[in-house]
Design an enzyme around this catalytic site. Structure first.
Site, PDB file in Angstrom:
ATOM      1  N   LEU A  68       0.874  -1.168   0.000  1.00 45.76           N
ATOM      2  CA  LEU A  68       0.000   0.000   0.000  1.00 45.76           C
ATOM      3  C   LEU A  68       0.911   1.217   0.000  1.00 45.76           C
ATOM      4  O   LEU A  68       1.971   1.198   0.641  1.00 45.76           O
ATOM      5  CB  LEU A  68      -0.890   0.029   1.249  1.00 45.76           C
ATOM      6  CG  LEU A  68      -2.114  -0.883   1.256  1.00 45.76           C
ATOM      7  CD1 LEU A  68      -2.745  -0.903   2.652  1.00 45.76           C
ATOM      8  CD2 LEU A  68      -3.145  -0.440   0.223  1.00 45.76           C
ATOM      9  N   ASP A  69       0.524   2.296  -0.711  1.00 48.22           N
ATOM     10  CA  ASP A  69       1.403   3.456  -0.729  1.00 48.22           C
ATOM     11  C   ASP A  69       1.467   4.097   0.657  1.00 48.22           C
ATOM     12  O   ASP A  69       0.667   3.808   1.544  1.00 48.22           O
ATOM     13  CB  ASP A  69       0.968   4.461  -1.811  1.00 48.22           C
ATOM     14  CG  ASP A  69      -0.358   5.121  -1.515  1.00 48.22           C
ATOM     15  OD1 ASP A  69      -0.396   5.980  -0.611  1.00 48.22           O
ATOM     16  OD2 ASP A  69      -1.357   4.797  -2.178  1.00 48.22           O
ATOM     17  N   TYR A  70       2.421   4.974   0.828  1.00 50.98           N
ATOM     18  CA  TYR A  70       2.788   5.519   2.130  1.00 50.98           C
ATOM     19  C   TYR A  70       1.602   6.139   2.862  1.00 50.98           C
ATOM     20  O   TYR A  70       1.463   6.007   4.082  1.00 50.98           O
ATOM     21  CB  TYR A  70       3.892   6.560   1.920  1.00 50.98           C
ATOM     22  CG  TYR A  70       4.571   7.040   3.179  1.00 50.98           C
ATOM     23  CD1 TYR A  70       5.229   6.159   4.042  1.00 50.98           C
ATOM     24  CD2 TYR A  70       4.579   8.399   3.506  1.00 50.98           C
ATOM     25  CE1 TYR A  70       5.876   6.603   5.180  1.00 50.98           C
ATOM     26  CE2 TYR A  70       5.218   8.856   4.650  1.00 50.98           C
ATOM     27  CZ  TYR A  70       5.865   7.961   5.483  1.00 50.98           C
ATOM     28  OH  TYR A  70       6.497   8.411   6.618  1.00 50.98           O
ATOM     29  N   SER A  93      -1.677   5.520   2.241  1.00 51.45           N
ATOM     30  CA  SER A  93      -2.883   4.691   2.254  1.00 51.45           C
ATOM     31  C   SER A  93      -2.886   3.782   3.472  1.00 51.45           C
ATOM     32  O   SER A  93      -1.856   3.553   4.109  1.00 51.45           O
ATOM     33  CB  SER A  93      -2.983   3.867   0.970  1.00 51.45           C
ATOM     34  OG  SER A  93      -3.193   4.719  -0.141  1.00 51.45           O
TER      35      SER A  93
END
Length: 257
Positions: A120-122, A124
Site C-alpha cells: 500500500l502506498d505511504y 494509504s
C-alpha cells in the site's frame, strides 16, 4: 497406477509415522475431527493421487500430497500468515534507510523470514497480508491469479453514479494503459466529497488514486478492506492477527494452490 503390493508396502511404511489423516484435516481447518472423518469416508480425500477412505490412514505431510475435493491441503507448522492493518505514513517494507516507520515496527522480529504480499502506498491504510510461505506469496502476488482487492475511498468532489458505472464498463486510460474497476458503489456523498467502495484486480502502484485522479476526483483517504477472501474486519490500525487455517486454506484455493 501402483499395484496392490506397492500400496500395501506404502501403508506398512507409514503405519507408525506421520499423523492420522483426520487430525491433519482438522488442523488444516476442515472442521471438527468428526467432520473430517466424514470427509474421508465420503471419498473426498486423495493422498498422492490415490483415493483414501480408511480412517486409520496415517500421512506424512512433509513428503505426501493430500487433496480434498481436488484442492491441496497445506499444513506446515513453520508457516504463518498474518493480516495487518497498515496506518498512514507507514512504509510497506521491512526496512527503510531513511528511518521511516515500517511493517517491521509493527510485527517485530517474532516471525522468521516473513514478508508482505503486495503493498500500500505511504499515505494509504488498511489490509496487508504477510507470510513466510514463499509459494503462497508468489501465487497471491502473481497477476495470473487476479486476486480481488476492495477499497473504501474518500474523494474530493461529488461523483455521480453514471461516472462510477463508466469506470466499470469503459474504464480510463492511464499512462500505462486502459484500466477498469470491477465494481464501484457510492456509499455516501455531500458537497465536500464522496465515499465510494471499489473492487479491482490490478495490483499496480497507486492504481486507485491514479484512476480517480485522472477524472478530476483526487483521493483524500484510501483504506483497503479486503484481499480475496480475507477481510480487514475490526482489526485496529497498527495491529495484526494470525490467519486461521480455514482462512489460509480459502486464500490458497483462490490462488490455485
Amino acid at each position: 497406477m501402483p499395484n496392490a503390493y506397492s500400496r500395501a508396502m506404502k501403508a506398512h511404511n507409514h503405519d507408525n509415522e506421520g499423523i492420522r489423516l483426520q487430525k491433519l484435516l482438522a488442523q488444516a481447518g476442515f472442521g471438527s475431527r468428526r467432520k473430517c472423518e466424514e470427509i474421508i469416508t465420503d471419498g473426498r480425500v486423495e493422498i498422492d493421487g490415490e483415493l483414501v477412505t480408511e480412517l486409520g490412514t496415517r500421512v506424512d505431510p512433509k513428503h505426501q500430497e493430500v487433496r480434498v475435493d481436488g484442492s491441496r491441503v497445506r499444513v506446515n507448522p513453520n508457516h504463518v500468515t498474518l493480516a495487518l492493518n497498515k496506518p498512514k505514513r507507514v512504509l510497506s517494507a521491512m526496512d527503510d534507510p531513511k528511518g521511516r516507520y515500517t511493517l517491521r515496527d509493527i510485527v517485530g522480529d517474532k516471525y522468521e523470514r516473513i514478508f508482505h504480499m503486495g503493498r500500500l502506498d505511504y499515505d494509504s491504510e488498511g489490509l496487508i497480508l504477510m507470510t513466510n510461505d514463499g509459494e503462497l506469496s508468489q501465487h497471491v502476488m502473481h497477476p495470473k491469479y487476479e486476486v480481488e482487492k476492495t477499497y473504501i475511498a474518500t474523494l474530493e468532489g461529488r461523483i455521480s453514479g453514471q461516472v462510477c458505472r463508466r469506470l466499470v464498463t469503459t474504464g480510463v486510460q492511464l499512462d500505462d494503459g486502459w484500466i477498469k474497476l470491477d465494481r464501484c458503489a457510492i456509499l455516501d456523498a455531500n458537497r465536500e466529497g464522496t465515499l465510494v467502495k471499489v473492487v479491482l484486480h490490478s495490483g499496480k502502484n497507486r492504481i486507485v488514486r491514479r484512476i480517480f485522479g485522472s477524472i478530476g476526483f483526487p483521493v483524500r483517504r484510501l483504506v483497503r478492506t479486503q484481499i480475496g477472501p480475507i477481510k480487514l474486519g475490526d482489526l485496529k490500525p497498527g495491529s495484526y492477527r494470525v490467519l486461521s487455517q480455514t482462512e489460509v486454506r480459502s486464500l490458497s484455493k483462490e490462488v490455485g494452490l
